[in-house]
Design an enzyme around this catalytic site. Structure first.
Site, PDB file in Angstrom:
ATOM      1  N   CYS A  58       0.782  -1.491   0.001  1.00  0.00           N
ATOM      2  CA  CYS A  58       0.188  -0.017  -0.055  1.00  0.00           C
ATOM      3  C   CYS A  58       0.938   1.401   0.068  1.00  0.00           C
ATOM      4  O   CYS A  58       0.384   2.495  -0.377  1.00  0.00           O
ATOM      5  CB  CYS A  58      -0.966   0.022   1.240  1.00  0.00           C
ATOM      6  SG  CYS A  58      -2.029  -1.341   1.113  1.00  0.00           S
ATOM      7  N   ASN A  84     -10.286   0.148  -0.509  1.00  0.00           N
ATOM      8  CA  ASN A  84      -8.855   0.358  -0.592  1.00  0.00           C
ATOM      9  C   ASN A  84      -8.323  -0.397  -1.794  1.00  0.00           C
ATOM     10  O   ASN A  84      -8.276  -1.620  -2.146  1.00  0.00           O
ATOM     11  CB  ASN A  84      -8.217  -0.814   0.696  1.00  0.00           C
ATOM     12  CG  ASN A  84      -6.830  -0.735   0.804  1.00  0.00           C
ATOM     13  OD1 ASN A  84      -6.132  -0.284  -0.142  1.00  0.00           O
ATOM     14  ND2 ASN A  84      -6.366  -1.423   1.776  1.00  0.00           N
ATOM     15  N   HIS A 138      -3.560   7.296   2.812  1.00  0.00           N
ATOM     16  CA  HIS A 138      -3.905   5.747   2.084  1.00  0.00           C
ATOM     17  C   HIS A 138      -5.516   5.425   2.965  1.00  0.00           C
ATOM     18  O   HIS A 138      -5.564   5.887   3.947  1.00  0.00           O
ATOM     19  CB  HIS A 138      -2.896   4.829   2.571  1.00  0.00           C
ATOM     20  CG  HIS A 138      -3.168   3.344   2.012  1.00  0.00           C
ATOM     21  ND1 HIS A 138      -3.592   3.201   0.990  1.00  0.00           N
ATOM     22  CD2 HIS A 138      -3.242   2.493   3.104  1.00  0.00           C
ATOM     23  CE1 HIS A 138      -3.988   1.663   0.839  1.00  0.00           C
ATOM     24  NE2 HIS A 138      -3.909   1.139   2.030  1.00  0.00           N
TER      25      HIS A 138
END
Ligand code: UT7
Length: 334
Positions: free
Chosen positions: A116, A286, A256
């Site tokens: 990520c 996500n 994020h």
């Protein structure tokens, strides 16, 4: 001589058309819209449908969007760095495929895998090629087709992720705009808590690994949550401190999009109000490497030259980091 900074001069993005809602997930696994919304902030996510389509297909749409908005030819791009955790293939690199499909014949390219945090790692890497003076147009992509590695029988992971991606163009700037600073971290001991068990050289794919569902995302949610809350907030505070930035100096936080509660812990630690935070997790979930460029893509029209922007991420590995950008242009460019 004036220092050369790497300035973001254009942004592109793409999400697939198919919308998977929490209501649809309720029909697949034992979950509820209420649980997903309160625990994560996610209402829906996009899924790339269609045989033979991979992360590169998402990235190519984002790249075309950027090139068309900026009005430049694909042949002008020198270098393509693609951050992805769901590459089209083990090899060749997804960036190679993207260069081919988007006609970037004069570029060389490679992939970066930092889960990520990959987009921040790729952005920092791309910055070096501009700051050195060697390259003039570097494309940094963050993209994932997370649906390709999700177990839709595991309610703890399949509800979180979605597919999507974005990209930014880096060009030289001598007026003090661009990527000013980055703090990047890794802690390999964290790999135990978030990984894909098989398919790599340690455990190549076999009938047994497939039957054991070892090619899907494995995540110990609570452990990852605790590390993410602490480390993403810490690193965002660190980049503010070492650049003498107060909360009032910051126009936008780009976090994020893993969990709305992790995002809240970060902006509260930075002393920022929610209005200064880019949040689209409710619509896209996500998208791993895609979250940060997708936020920039959606908020681009609101950004102003000189805005101080902090990007922050945390992900598998563990990896985490923050980047400070002095934004280089007004609104939607050109
Ligand atoms: O982006 C890369 C980094 N990843 C992250 O940052 C993710 C970090 N982790 C998280 O965001 C959260 O840990 C999750 C969203 C994954 C899970 O939320 P949580 O509040 O930590 O839940 P939990 O894992 O502690 O589970 C609580 C309960 C459990 O039931 P019991 O044992 O208390 O009866 C789970 O089985 O919730 C249950 N549960 C669910 N219930 C309904 C887990 N997933 C679901 C679900 N629907 N989808």
């Amino acid at each position: 001589m004036q220092k050369i900074h790497a300035a973001i001069t254009a942004v592109g993005g793409y999400v697939p058309d198919y919308v998977m809602t929490n209501a649809e997930l309720e029909t697949i696994v034992d979950t509820t819209d209420e649980w997903i919304t309160t625990r994560t902030g996610i209402k829906e996510r996009r899924i790339l449908k269609g045989e033979g389509k991979g992360s590169s297909d998402i990235a190519v749409e984002a790249v075309k969007n950027l090139l068309q908005k900026k009005g430049i030819d694909p042949l002008e791009i020198d270098l393509v760095i693609c951050a992805t955790t769901t590459p089209d293939f083990q090899f060749p690199a997804t960036s190679n495929v993207i260069c081919d499909k988007a006609g970037m014949k004069n570029a060389f390219g490679y992939d970066i895998n930092a889960a990520c945090s990959g987009f921040l790692f790729a952005l920092t890497t791309g910055t070096q090629f501009i700051e050195s003076g060697r390259h003039k147009k570097v494309l940094v992509i963050g993209v994932d087709k997370m649906s390709s590695i999700l177990n839709y029988e595991d309610r703890a992971t399949c509800i979180i992720f979605g597919d999507g991606g974005g990209c930014v163009l880096l060009e030289p700037d001598t007026e003090g705009y661009g990527i000013i600073d980055s703090v990047l971290k890794t802690d390999g001991a964290g790999r135990a808590h978030l990984h894909q068990k098989a398919g790599g050289s340690v455990k190549p794919a076999t009938v047994e690994t497939v039957m054991a569902k070892e090619h899907f995302v494995y995540q110990e949610g609570q452990t990852v949550f605790k590390f993410a809350v602490k480390n993403m907030a810490d690193v965002a505070a660190e980049i503010m401190e070492r650049n003498h930035l107060k909360a009032d100096d910051i126009a936008w936080l780009v976090p994020h999009q893993a969990n709305k509660r992790i995002i809240a812990a970060t902006y509260e630690r930075m002393g920022l109000p929610e209005e200064k935070v880019m949040i689209n997790i409710e619509r896209f979930g996500n998208t791993t490497n895609g979250t940060l460029p997708l936020c920039l893509w959606e908020w681009e029209s609101k950004l102003r030259k000189g805005d101080n922007i902090v990007l922050a991420a945390f992900g598998g590995g563990f990896t985490w980091g923050a980047t400070y950008i002095r934004w280089a242009y007004d609104g939607n460019n050109q």
